[in-house]
Design an enzyme around this catalytic site. Structure first.
Site, PDB file in Angstrom:
ATOM      1  N   ARG A  48       0.847  -1.201   0.000  1.00  0.00           N
ATOM      2  CA  ARG A  48       0.000   0.000   0.000  1.00  0.00           C
ATOM      3  C   ARG A  48       0.880   1.248   0.000  1.00  0.00           C
ATOM      4  O   ARG A  48       0.618   2.221  -0.705  1.00  0.00           O
ATOM      5  CB  ARG A  48      -0.942   0.025   1.218  1.00  0.00           C
ATOM      6  N   TYR A 100     -16.917  18.816 -13.076  1.00  0.00           N
ATOM      7  CA  TYR A 100     -17.405  17.435 -13.040  1.00  0.00           C
ATOM      8  C   TYR A 100     -18.406  17.238 -11.893  1.00  0.00           C
ATOM      9  O   TYR A 100     -18.144  17.674 -10.767  1.00  0.00           O
ATOM     10  CB  TYR A 100     -16.202  16.499 -12.879  1.00  0.00           C
ATOM     11  N   ASP A 173      -7.889  20.073 -13.068  1.00  0.00           N
ATOM     12  CA  ASP A 173      -8.380  18.762 -13.490  1.00  0.00           C
ATOM     13  C   ASP A 173      -8.198  18.707 -15.007  1.00  0.00           C
ATOM     14  O   ASP A 173      -8.883  19.408 -15.753  1.00  0.00           O
ATOM     15  CB  ASP A 173      -9.856  18.623 -13.092  1.00  0.00           C
ATOM     16  N   LYS A 198     -10.145   7.749 -17.900  1.00  0.00           N
ATOM     17  CA  LYS A 198     -10.570   8.302 -19.183  1.00  0.00           C
ATOM     18  C   LYS A 198      -9.447   8.150 -20.231  1.00  0.00           C
ATOM     19  O   LYS A 198      -9.118   7.046 -20.583  1.00  0.00           O
ATOM     20  CB  LYS A 198     -11.018   9.753 -18.998  1.00  0.00           C
TER      21      LYS A 198
HETATM   22  C1  LIG Z   1     -14.498  10.950 -14.446  1.00  0.00           C
HETATM   23  C2  LIG Z   1     -14.012  12.251 -13.972  1.00  0.00           C
HETATM   24  C3  LIG Z   1     -13.587  12.430 -12.648  1.00  0.00           C
HETATM   25  C4  LIG Z   1     -13.681  11.327 -11.612  1.00  0.00           C
HETATM   26  O1  LIG Z   1     -12.848  10.268 -11.888  1.00  0.00           O
HETATM   27  P1  LIG Z   1     -13.189   8.719 -11.535  1.00  0.00           P
HETATM   28  O2  LIG Z   1     -12.039   7.996 -12.090  1.00  0.00           O
HETATM   29  O3  LIG Z   1     -14.488   8.392 -12.171  1.00  0.00           O
HETATM   30  O4  LIG Z   1     -13.281   8.631 -10.044  1.00  0.00           O
HETATM   31  C5  LIG Z   1     -13.094  13.678 -12.294  1.00  0.00           C
HETATM   32  N1  LIG Z   1     -13.034  14.696 -13.176  1.00  0.00           N
HETATM   33  C6  LIG Z   1     -13.447  14.556 -14.455  1.00  0.00           C
HETATM   34  C7  LIG Z   1     -13.358  15.714 -15.387  1.00  0.00           C
HETATM   35  C8  LIG Z   1     -13.945  13.337 -14.892  1.00  0.00           C
HETATM   36  O5  LIG Z   1     -14.373  13.220 -16.160  1.00  0.00           O
END
Ligand SMILES: *Cc1c(COP(=O)(O)O)cnc(C)c1O
Length: 384
Positions: A48, A100, A173, A198
């Site tokens: 971990r 988001y 982000d 993503k």
């Molecule tokens: C999907 C997403 C998140 C969250 O990520 P997860 O991997 O689903 O926890 C945060 N910011 C954006 C812009 C996203 O598209």
């Protein structure tokens, strides 16, 4: 090699051939614990805290983002949660308004309760009175650009300049752009966060998150401490999947970019579409900023159909290349209805103010043959 360029980094950063076996690709190390030479004398202790497969991934992400250090998490949300923990309780955050849905939910419904976090949501396209906005306890500005789902563009360099004046951090982000299209750390942001679920993952087969940052020993150590203390870490197998996926990030993104550009132009001229949100279109808001700070415009776009809810549902039913599903950034084309799906956790009044209407659809353009993608949309549009 020193000073590798981006397309070389995605393939070679983080590892060389394995020293003990010569394996060209880094092995998946599943061990949860590691032998110590003497008590307290070890390279790895407990998986971990740190493990060899995650080390490769973290080094790779740090280099690809143009940063100093990176940390991997079990999801994007786990990464965001860990970032919030750095600042303790009673802090104030300035956040771009089109953010988001899960980020808003974490800030407003979880952290507000557990940490007394206070958030001011701001439309950076309007005239912002920063002196009024920044409070004594403001710790960071959270920006998402391009944003979800309206693909708003925020001038990263400008926000960094403003934040410097107030001595607060900028966290970006970067999920929608990915490091191939935009590198916020190189533009001066302090921290970049990604949902690696993503584009980094790119194949819709893993959940993961990452944080990368410019040189900052204090914050790096804090994140490393929290990563271990909270324990929202990815499995070695997911680390391996990401290492493998990032190797093709450049070739995938190039295709996402070119396919999306063509589809956006096609939809922009279609009589049944009232609006296309895509930063690559010359008539889109802040196109010049996007052009300046991005290397490509990405595969994400949103469209407003000139029809009612029934028409929208009919359109979705008639698509066959596109899959109706949440998430984005995979090789396959996806389409979703933000008001009912990804952004349902946002109160309707806020959705209406933001412009997330019932006829808005978000598209993640995949890397299929672009003519097939276009024909699919054209056929389904004929039915409404
Ligand atoms: C999907 C997403 C998140 C969250 O990520 P997860 O991997 O689903 O926890 C945060 N910011 C954006 C812009 C996203 O598209």
């Amino acid at each position: 090699m020193k000073n590798k360029k981006f397309n070389t980094k995605v393939i070679h950063s983080g590892h060389g051939a394995d020293e003990s076996t010569g394996s060209v690709m880094p092995p998946i190390n599943l061990s949860s614990t590691f032998k110590q030479k003497n008590p307290g004398e070890f390279k790895y202790e407990y998986a971990r805290t740190k493990n060899p497969t995650r080390d490769v991934l973290e080094q790779l992400i740090a280099e690809v983002e143009g940063g100093d250090r990176a940390f991997a998490f079990s999801s994007g949300m786990a990464a965001i949660n860990t970032l919030c923990e750095i600042f303790g309780s009673n802090c104030h955050v300035i956040c771009s308004d089109d953010v988001y849905g899960g980020t808003r939910r974490l800030f407003d419904k979880v952290k507000a309760k557990s940490q007394n976090l206070e958030v001011s949501y701001v439309d950076f396209d309007t005239n912002v009175n920063w002196d009024d906005l920044v409070k004594e306890n403001t710790k960071f500005i959270w920006i998402e650009t391009p944003s979800n789902p309206l693909l708003k563009i925020i001038d990263i360099k400008n926000i960094v300049e403003i934040a410097k004046g107030f001595k607060i951090l900028v966290i970006c982000d970067n999920t929608f752009a990915s490091a191939y299209n935009q590198r916020p750390l190189e533009l001066g942001a302090d921290i970049v966060m990604n949902s690696s679920t993503k584009y980094l993952g790119g194949h819709s087969d893993l959940i993961g998150g990452s944080i990368a940052l410019n040189k900052n020993e204090a914050i790096s150590e804090e994140i490393q401490y929290l990563q271990n203390a909270i324990g929202a870490v990815p499995s070695p197998f997911d680390c391996y999947l990401l290492i493998r996926s990032i190797k093709t990030l450049s070739v995938r993104m190039e295709k996402h970019n070119s396919n999306a550009m063509q589809i956006a132009s096609f939809l922009n001229n279609h009589p049944k579409i009232t609006k296309v949100y895509y930063p690559g279109l010359e008539d889109s808001k802040n196109h010049d900023i996007a052009k300046n700070q991005m290397y490509g415009f990405g595969g994400m776009m949103s469209i407003v159909l000139n029809t009612n809810m029934e028409g929208v549902k009919k359109f979705l039913k008639n698509l066959s290349v596109f899959t109706l599903a949440e998430s984005l950034g995979g090789v396959e084309s996806l389409i979703e209805h933000p008001a009912i799906m990804t952004h349902a956790s946002i109160d309707k009044s806020i959705r209406d103010t933001l412009g997330i209407s019932d006829s808005l659809l978000r598209l993640s353009i995949g890397i299929e043959d672009v003519t097939d993608i276009q024909d699919d949309l054209e056929e389904a549009l004929k039915q409404i």
